[in-house]
Design a protein around this motif. Structure first.
Motif, short mmCIF file in Angstrom:
data_model
loop_
_atom_site.label_atom_id
_atom_site.label_comp_id
_atom_site.label_asym_id
_atom_site.label_seq_id
_atom_site.Cartn_x
_atom_site.Cartn_y
_atom_site.Cartn_z
N VAL A 1 -63.44 17.35 -20.40
CA VAL A 1 -62.59 16.46 -19.66
C VAL A 1 -63.39 16.31 -18.35
O VAL A 1 -63.09 14.73 -18.55
N GLU A 2 -64.44 16.41 -17.91
CA GLU A 2 -65.26 15.53 -17.09
C GLU A 2 -66.04 14.33 -17.47
O GLU A 2 -66.11 13.51 -17.27
N ARG A 3 -66.66 14.40 -19.03
CA ARG A 3 -67.48 14.03 -19.89
C ARG A 3 -66.32 12.49 -19.60
O ARG A 3 -66.31 11.40 -19.22
N TYR A 4 -65.38 12.86 -20.75
CA TYR A 4 -64.51 11.43 -20.75
C TYR A 4 -63.17 11.30 -20.32
O TYR A 4 -62.82 10.55 -20.36
N GLY A 5 -63.00 12.25 -18.83
CA GLY A 5 -61.98 11.49 -17.58
C GLY A 5 -60.79 11.80 -18.55
O GLY A 5 -59.69 11.25 -17.97
N PHE A 6 -60.31 13.09 -19.17
CA PHE A 6 -59.38 13.41 -19.30
C PHE A 6 -58.37 14.38 -18.49
O PHE A 6 -59.38 14.54 -17.35
N GLU A 7 -57.55 14.19 -17.57
CA GLU A 7 -56.86 14.89 -16.73
C GLU A 7 -56.83 16.03 -16.97
O GLU A 7 -57.28 16.18 -15.66
N TYR A 8 -56.96 16.83 -17.54
CA TYR A 8 -56.84 18.48 -17.47
C TYR A 8 -56.66 18.77 -19.15
O TYR A 8 -56.21 18.28 -20.01
N TYR A 9 -57.13 20.04 -19.53
CA TYR A 9 -56.66 20.93 -21.10
C TYR A 9 -56.34 22.14 -20.47
O TYR A 9 -55.75 22.70 -19.61
N ARG A 10 -55.36 22.30 -21.81
CA ARG A 10 -55.04 23.80 -21.99
C ARG A 10 -55.24 24.75 -23.49
O ARG A 10 -55.71 23.51 -24.13
N ALA A 11 -56.03 25.54 -23.07
CA ALA A 11 -56.45 26.27 -24.44
C ALA A 11 -55.90 28.05 -24.50
O ALA A 11 -55.50 28.24 -23.94
N TYR A 12 -55.67 27.41 -25.89
CA TYR A 12 -55.28 28.57 -26.77
C TYR A 12 -56.11 29.71 -27.39
O TYR A 12 -56.21 28.72 -28.60
N VAL A 13 -56.26 30.76 -27.77
CA VAL A 13 -57.46 31.20 -28.01
C VAL A 13 -56.67 33.13 -28.88
O VAL A 13 -56.08 33.44 -28.13
N ALA A 14 -57.44 33.24 -30.03
CA ALA A 14 -56.98 34.20 -30.27
C ALA A 14 -58.04 34.80 -31.60
O ALA A 14 -58.76 33.73 -32.46
#
Length: 316
Positions: free
Chosen positions: A245-258
């Motif tokens: 997110v920081e490297r490419y200037g994205f606004e934010y992220y959401r992660a879903y893991v299992a």
């Protein structure tokens, strides 16, 4: 010529086949010697091993399905069309079923042992019982060592559970060996009237000790089936996603893991600004590849989805 391939330690399937064959021999050996010696605890040991062998056979079938799907071989087209997301979900089901059955058998044997104690116990022929216990302890420890060495390289949850089963079996039979030795030693002494209680008392003690052991596997299986996010995997994915997110200037992220058996299910959604300069598809794919490499893990047992969107609803 086929023997090394059927029973070996080169891969998960061959180790499981070796374990199944050895367990079946011990189970038959236990039931026969239990009936000859009049020992309910030895019969329980044999039945316990028989259930363990049947579950190992089921685990072997699941391993073949998972491996066939992961490496894209030896799987009928119809199965691939019906199970488009693979067979990883079967692994925690089998592990949970195995552990539940072992707990159930142990609880049933515990009740029988207590009932037998309250009714005055029963006569036991210590000679055959002692011989069985000594041979079985040796076989169980040998299998535990062989599988442990193999699993250092293979790293299989099925083998890990099977190793625990062998250690549990060795512990059960070692307890019986100690009890039979003590019973044999007090024959002809002032304590001889206690010998009828040796076998049911040993059975009760063994059951009390082993019942809690499979509970951890049942808990882990439930966590996998319920798709509870493993904290370590979530932290790892969050750290990777935040960096991108920081490297490419994205606004934010959401992660879903299992974690589902041996597989890692990961979905990443990066929300980008609508005003962000457009990129070619190949550029987005290159970023996906970069993120995938940073996350790491066994790609054949990893389900990774990475999406870029300017609409936050797609990420929630």
């Amino acid at each position: 010529m086929k023997w090394p391939r059927l029973f070996g330690t080169s891969d998960e399937s061959s180790v499981l086949r070796l374990s199944i064959a050895t367990t079946l021999l011990i189970a038959i050996f236990g039931v026969v010697f239990g009936l000859v010696s009049g020992s309910f605890s030895i019969v329980f040991d044999g039945v316990y091993s028989l259930i363990d062998a049947s579950m190992s056979a089921l685990a072997l079938a699941v391993v073949r399905l998972i491996t066939s799907y992961a490496v894209n071989v030896d799987l009928p087209r119809k199965w691939r069309e019906r199970f488009t997301m693979g067979f990883w979900h079967l692994e925690p089901m089998v592990l949970g079923l195995n552990s539940t059955l072992l707990v159930g058998v142990a609880v049933y044997a515990l009740i029988n042992g207590i009932t037998n104690l309250l009714s005055g116990g029963h006569e036991l022929h210590f000679g055959p019982a002692f011989g069985y216990a000594a041979l079985t302890v040796s076989a169980c420890l040998a299998m535990a060592v062989v599988e442990s060495r193999a699993n250092r390289r293979i790293r299989s949850d099925f083998l890990r559970l099977d190793i625990k089963s062998w250690i549990m079996s060795a512990g059960i039979t070692a307890a019986l060996l100690i009890a039979f030795s003590a019973g044999y030693a007090i024959q002809g002494t002032a304590w001889e009237h206690l010998t009828p209680y040796v076998d049911p008392a040993a059975l009760v003690v063994v059951c009390v000790v082993i019942i809690p052991i499979p509970l951890a596997e049942i808990r882990q299986a439930l966590l996998d089936v319920l798709l509870v996010a493993p904290p370590d995997l979530k932290r790892h994915v969050d750290a990777i996603a935040a960096r991108f997110v920081e490297r490419y200037g994205f606004e934010y992220y959401r992660a879903y893991v299992a974690k589902v058996g041996r597989s890692r299910e990961i979905e990443l959604y990066f929300v980008v600004s609508p005003d962000m300069p457009p990129k070619r598809i190949a550029e987005w794919d290159a970023i996906r590849d970069e993120i995938g490499r940073a996350i790491g893990g066994d790609e054949s047992h990893r389900w990774l989805t990475i999406m870029f969107t300017s609409d936050p609803q797609w990420a929630e």
